[in-house]
Design a protein around this motif. Structure first.
Motif, PDB file in Angstrom:
ATOM      1  N   UNK A  15       8.459   6.754   7.614  1.00  0.00           N
ATOM      2  CA  UNK A  15       8.852   5.380   7.281  1.00  0.00           C
ATOM      3  C   UNK A  15       9.898   4.869   8.260  1.00  0.00           C
ATOM      4  N   UNK A  16       9.966   3.549   8.395  1.00  0.00           N
ATOM      5  CA  UNK A  16      10.894   2.962   9.360  1.00  0.00           C
ATOM      6  C   UNK A  16      12.330   3.400   9.117  1.00  0.00           C
ATOM      7  N   UNK A  17      12.727   3.500   7.853  1.00  0.00           N
ATOM      8  CA  UNK A  17      14.124   3.822   7.580  1.00  0.00           C
ATOM      9  C   UNK A  17      14.457   5.294   7.812  1.00  0.00           C
ATOM     10  N   UNK A  18      13.480   6.104   8.199  1.00  0.00           N
ATOM     11  CA  UNK A  18      13.731   7.497   8.583  1.00  0.00           C
ATOM     12  C   UNK A  18      13.900   7.637  10.095  1.00  0.00           C
ATOM     13  N   UNK A  55       0.827  -1.206   0.000  1.00  0.00           N
ATOM     14  CA  UNK A  55       0.000   0.000   0.000  1.00  0.00           C
ATOM     15  C   UNK A  55       0.862   1.257   0.000  1.00  0.00           C
ATOM     16  N   UNK A  56       0.335   2.305  -0.633  1.00  0.00           N
ATOM     17  CA  UNK A  56       0.907   3.644  -0.535  1.00  0.00           C
ATOM     18  C   UNK A  56       0.157   4.385   0.564  1.00  0.00           C
ATOM     19  N   UNK A  57       0.872   5.127   1.407  1.00  0.00           N
ATOM     20  CA  UNK A  57       0.277   5.691   2.620  1.00  0.00           C
ATOM     21  C   UNK A  57       0.481   7.207   2.728  1.00  0.00           C
ATOM     22  N   UNK A  58       0.081   7.972   1.717  1.00  0.00           N
ATOM     23  CA  UNK A  58       0.277   9.424   1.816  1.00  0.00           C
ATOM     24  C   UNK A  58      -0.566  10.079   2.908  1.00  0.00           C
ATOM     25  N   UNK A  59      -1.563   9.370   3.445  1.00  0.00           N
ATOM     26  CA  UNK A  59      -2.392   9.948   4.492  1.00  0.00           C
ATOM     27  C   UNK A  59      -1.976   9.587   5.900  1.00  0.00           C
ATOM     28  N   UNK A  60      -0.938   8.751   6.077  1.00  0.00           N
ATOM     29  CA  UNK A  60      -0.597   8.303   7.427  1.00  0.00           C
ATOM     30  C   UNK A  60       0.136   9.404   8.191  1.00  0.00           C
ATOM     31  N   UNK A  61       0.277   9.214   9.511  1.00  0.00           N
ATOM     32  CA  UNK A  61       0.807  10.276  10.361  1.00  0.00           C
ATOM     33  C   UNK A  61       2.181  10.010  10.929  1.00  0.00           C
ATOM     34  N   UNK A  62       2.969   9.135  10.300  1.00  0.00           N
ATOM     35  CA  UNK A  62       4.284   8.833  10.844  1.00  0.00           C
ATOM     36  C   UNK A  62       5.296   8.667   9.718  1.00  0.00           C
ATOM     37  N   UNK A  88      -1.462  15.593   3.703  1.00  0.00           N
ATOM     38  CA  UNK A  88      -0.446  14.810   3.009  1.00  0.00           C
ATOM     39  C   UNK A  88       0.801  14.670   3.874  1.00  0.00           C
ATOM     40  N   UNK A  89       1.230  13.435   4.087  1.00  0.00           N
ATOM     41  CA  UNK A  89       2.514  13.154   4.709  1.00  0.00           C
ATOM     42  C   UNK A  89       3.589  13.420   3.661  1.00  0.00           C
ATOM     43  N   UNK A  90       4.501  14.368   3.929  1.00  0.00           N
ATOM     44  CA  UNK A  90       5.400  14.836   2.879  1.00  0.00           C
ATOM     45  C   UNK A  90       6.379  13.768   2.417  1.00  0.00           C
ATOM     46  N   UNK A  91       6.683  12.817   3.281  1.00  0.00           N
ATOM     47  CA  UNK A  91       7.595  11.741   2.886  1.00  0.00           C
ATOM     48  C   UNK A  91       6.856  10.701   2.057  1.00  0.00           C
TER      49      UNK A  91
END
Length: 457
Positions: A104-107, A95-102, A430-433
């Protein structure tokens, strides 16, 4: 019959409450009086309501179990706060998650966390691995948090800080401490959607205050204080979620003057503090933790897997909040506190945050360009943080777009999710990442050009 059952389920009607008269219900619903009489008779036969001769009909049945997604107005699942969390947390391979609030793990701070885990496992001190936490939580972590708060201008001694399992638990404890069912709480409109879900779980009457780029609309805030006499006001003052707005010093001073005049408590959620390049004004700093309660955690900047939040407040309030924490969860998590303390005191964490701020600034610039290229206009250019609050062209319905997106395994965050009044129906967060992706841009461009999305009502 269903209208009455729904009102009972949503706690609008409680046992002993009087139902509208037959005439009033007929006028309100458009049904005939005879239909309303028959519905009331059937509900009485089912034991849901009872008739009192000469006095009308009253709710008789006990309340059904609480269902959070039925509290408040009847809404589509796409614009329900719990729907948003369910979609974000669901198992969605690819899934693509542009709406999530956190992030990515690698960040996140993976290397310092693994280092802290290894150090804790090798330690001869068994406390964090086997015992309960002390009353307020880990003394070293509370001392560290006190120093960090002092850097923001917030004077809080370690005994004014209570560790919690998360910022959500912190808010839950504060709500238990301050609220009775039916009390009014002010929030920003828009605001973080789980604020709305949690406050509804406490049976609060939630009133939204329109948000501006400098903080809440002060005139609307003053009017709401006079009309509703709220118990507290809940806000993100620095790096506002979802808009990215920053509280101005002038607005902060006016809010605190109004709060003092109306004996209002302010709860300031500061979970995004580490993402700021330059610290914004804090209500807790101006107030000195007199009527402001500050809550926070490191789930966004370190990891969501370590559940450790905190509350900073007056000492007498901290004592009562600690009692509530004992009653509801017995103890904090000493293992999480130990690991978090190690991560925060590792020299690599400061470098991690500095790198994270730079990467987020670049991702924000790229995402804003991507959005504008497909016709979505950012509300403001945020100074820091994860989010851009963008308006769809032509007043298109963001919830309708979210429905279409789910068929493509894309999770969006429509504006209604964040609003008490439903006035942001053509906005998305939008989650910018997560939004800095050609596939997200391609989907948005195609969906907006299709002409199939309705405008908001």
């Amino acid at each position: 019959m269903q209208i009455i059952r729904d009102r009972i389920a949503r706690r609008i009607l409680t046992p002993g409450a009087r139902l509208p008269s037959v005439r009033a219900m007929a006028e309100a619903t458009g049904f005939s009086k005879s239909t309303v009489v028959e519905a009331y008779d059937r509900l009485a036969a089912d034991g849901v309501i009872r008739a009192r001769p000469g006095a009308g009909f009253y709710v008789a049945a006990p309340l059904p179990p609480l269902s959070l997604d039925r509290i408040g107005a009847e809404v589509e699942r796409e614009v329900d706060p719990l729907w948003m969390l369910r979609q974000s947390l669901a198992e969605r391979p690819g899934a693509l998650m542009p709406g999530c609030g956190w992030l990515p793990d690698d960040w996140l701070a993976g290397a310092p966390i693994r280092k802290a885990l290894r150090a804790t496992a090798r330690s001869d001190a068994d406390g964090p691995l086997t015992g309960y936490a002390s009353l307020l939580g880990s003394p070293p972590l509370r001392a560290l948090l006190a120093r960090r708060l002092d850097e923001q201008g917030i004077g809080a001694a370690p005994d004014q800080i209570l560790l919690t399992d998360s910022s959500t638990q912190a808010l839950d404890l504060v709500a238990r401490f301050l609220l009775e069912p039916g009390d009014t709480v002010l929030v920003d409109d828009p605001c973080y959607f789980n604020f709305l879900a949690l406050l509804r779980a406490h049976r609060a009457n939630v009133i939204g205050i329109p948000m501006t780029p400098n903080g809440p609309d002060v005139n609307a805030f003053a009017a709401a204080l006079a009309e509703h006499r709220p118990r507290f006001y809940l806000t993100n003052s620095a790096v506002h979620n979802p808009t990215g707005a920053t509280l101005s010093a002038a607005t902060a001073h006016r809010l605190l003057k109004l709060a003092a005049a109306h004996d209002l408590v302010i709860v300031e959620d500061d979970i995004f503090a580490d993402f700021e390049h330059t610290p914004a004004p804090r209500l807790a700093a101006f107030d000195g933790l007199d009527r402001v309660i500050r809550i926070g955690s490191f789930s966004k900047s370190v990891t969501a897997a370590i559940r450790c939040g905190h509350i900073a407040a007056r000492r007498d309030w901290i004592e009562s909040l600690a009692d509530l924490r004992i009653a509801t969860s017995m103890s904090g998590n000493p293992l999480s506190a130990e690991i978090l303390h190690m991560v925060l005191t590792d020299g690599s964490y400061r470098r991690h945050i500095e790198s994270l701020r730079t990467r987020l600034a670049r991702a924000t610039a790229r995402t804003m360009k991507r959005l504008r290229d497909v016709g979505i206009e950012p509300w403001i250019a945020p100074a820091a943080g994860l989010f851009v609050w963008g308006r769809l062209p032509g007043g298109r319905d963001a919830a309708a777009l979210a429905r279409v997106a789910l068929t493509e395994n894309i999770v969006l965050a429509p504006g209604n999710v964040f609003s008490t009044n439903g006035v942001w129906g053509d906005y998305l967060r939008f989650n910018v990442v997560m939004s800095d992706d050609d596939r997200v841009s391609a989907f948005l461009a195609a969906a907006l050009k299709s002409g199939r999305l309705p405008a908001t009502a």
